[in-house]
Write an enzyme that holds these catalytic residues in place. Structure first.
Site, short mmCIF file in Angstrom:
data_model
loop_
_atom_site.label_atom_id
_atom_site.label_comp_id
_atom_site.label_asym_id
_atom_site.label_seq_id
_atom_site.Cartn_x
_atom_site.Cartn_y
_atom_site.Cartn_z
N ASP A 2 0.83 -1.21 0.00
CA ASP A 2 0.00 0.00 0.00
C ASP A 2 0.86 1.26 0.00
OD1 ASP A 2 -2.32 1.39 -0.06
OD2 ASP A 2 -2.88 1.01 2.03
N ASN A 50 -10.84 -2.91 -5.68
CA ASN A 50 -10.05 -2.01 -6.54
C ASN A 50 -10.67 -1.78 -7.93
OD1 ASN A 50 -6.80 -3.06 -5.24
ND2 ASN A 50 -8.04 -1.29 -4.70
#
Ligand code: IPE
Ligand code: MG
Length: 218
Positions: A2, A50
């Protein structure tokens, strides 16, 4: 993995260049793992959530993935690294599905495994396993052990350590079932900046922990 977007912003670059830098970090981390004797590395590359990102970002990530697969084929085979994918792969384009299946086949039987979670969600995995179990017609009592055989990669051991970069302290649907007894390590460092020194810090933290798996050590 991330923090690619924030890394790009910090460097006044477009998000996709953050993802490209992140792909390089993945390459490095894979090699650090090998050096210290780790046998399995699973990375969260693209979640079931996502898909909600902009069209440009999603297609950029898919292209990056496809080029990662193409450019790494030789080296993965040479270094005996098995490539695997977990997730709802039918969400991916047919072309990408074929590229993945071909690389999995060509790299099977290696002595290090890179697992890439793609269109992956922990809850989705449990639902998919439940459906597969129901369809299998398997008789007898459903136990944790029999259920876990229906997960995406039942032959891969549960993770000992899970690292989340970029300062977020949540699990975000990653390996929900498999992480029941994993140690978690959170760092503020953005994924593209996660270098050897940061990797060593994570391992050092892990080595100081006492893992009881719900039991007692005397
Ligand atoms: C992680 O970086 C990579 C993927 C999810 C593909 P992010 O894109 O989440 O980066 P931030 O969170 O915006 O910094
Ligand atoms: Mg993020």
């Amino acid at each position: 993995m991330d923090g690619n977007g924030r890394w790009a912003e910090k460097h006044r670059k477009v998000r996709l260049s953050g993802h490209r830098a992140g792909a390089e970090t993945l390459d490095n981390v894979m090699h650090y793992c090998r050096e210290v004797g780790i046998k399995y590395l699973t990375v969260y590359a693209f979640s079931t959530e996502n898909w909600k990102r902009s069209k440009e970002e999603v297609s950029g990530l898919m292209k990056l993935l496809s080029s990662f697969i193409k450019s790494k084929e030789k080296i993965l085979i040479k270094e005996r690294i098995s490539f695997r994918v977990i997730g709802r792969r039918t969400d991916l384009s047919l072309k990408l599905q074929r590229e993945i299946a071909a690389l999995e086949k060509k790299t099977a039987g290696g002595d290090f495994t890179l697992v890439v979670a793609l269109s992956y969600g922990g809850r989705a995995e449990i639902v998919d396993a439940a459906k597969a179990w129901a369809l299998s017609g398997e008789k007898g009592e459903l136990t944790e052990e029999t259920f876990s055989k229906f997960l995406y990669a039942p032959d891969i051991p549960d993770p000992d350590l899970i690292i989340r970069t970029s300062g977020e302290c949540r699990t975000s649907n990653f390996l929900m079932w498999e992480s029941a007894y994993s140690e978690w390590y959170f760092t503020d460092v953005y994924w593209p900046d996660f270098d050897r020194a940061e990797f060593d810090k994570a391992l050092e933290s892990y080595s100081r922990r006492e893992r009881r798996m719900g039991g007692r050590l005397k």
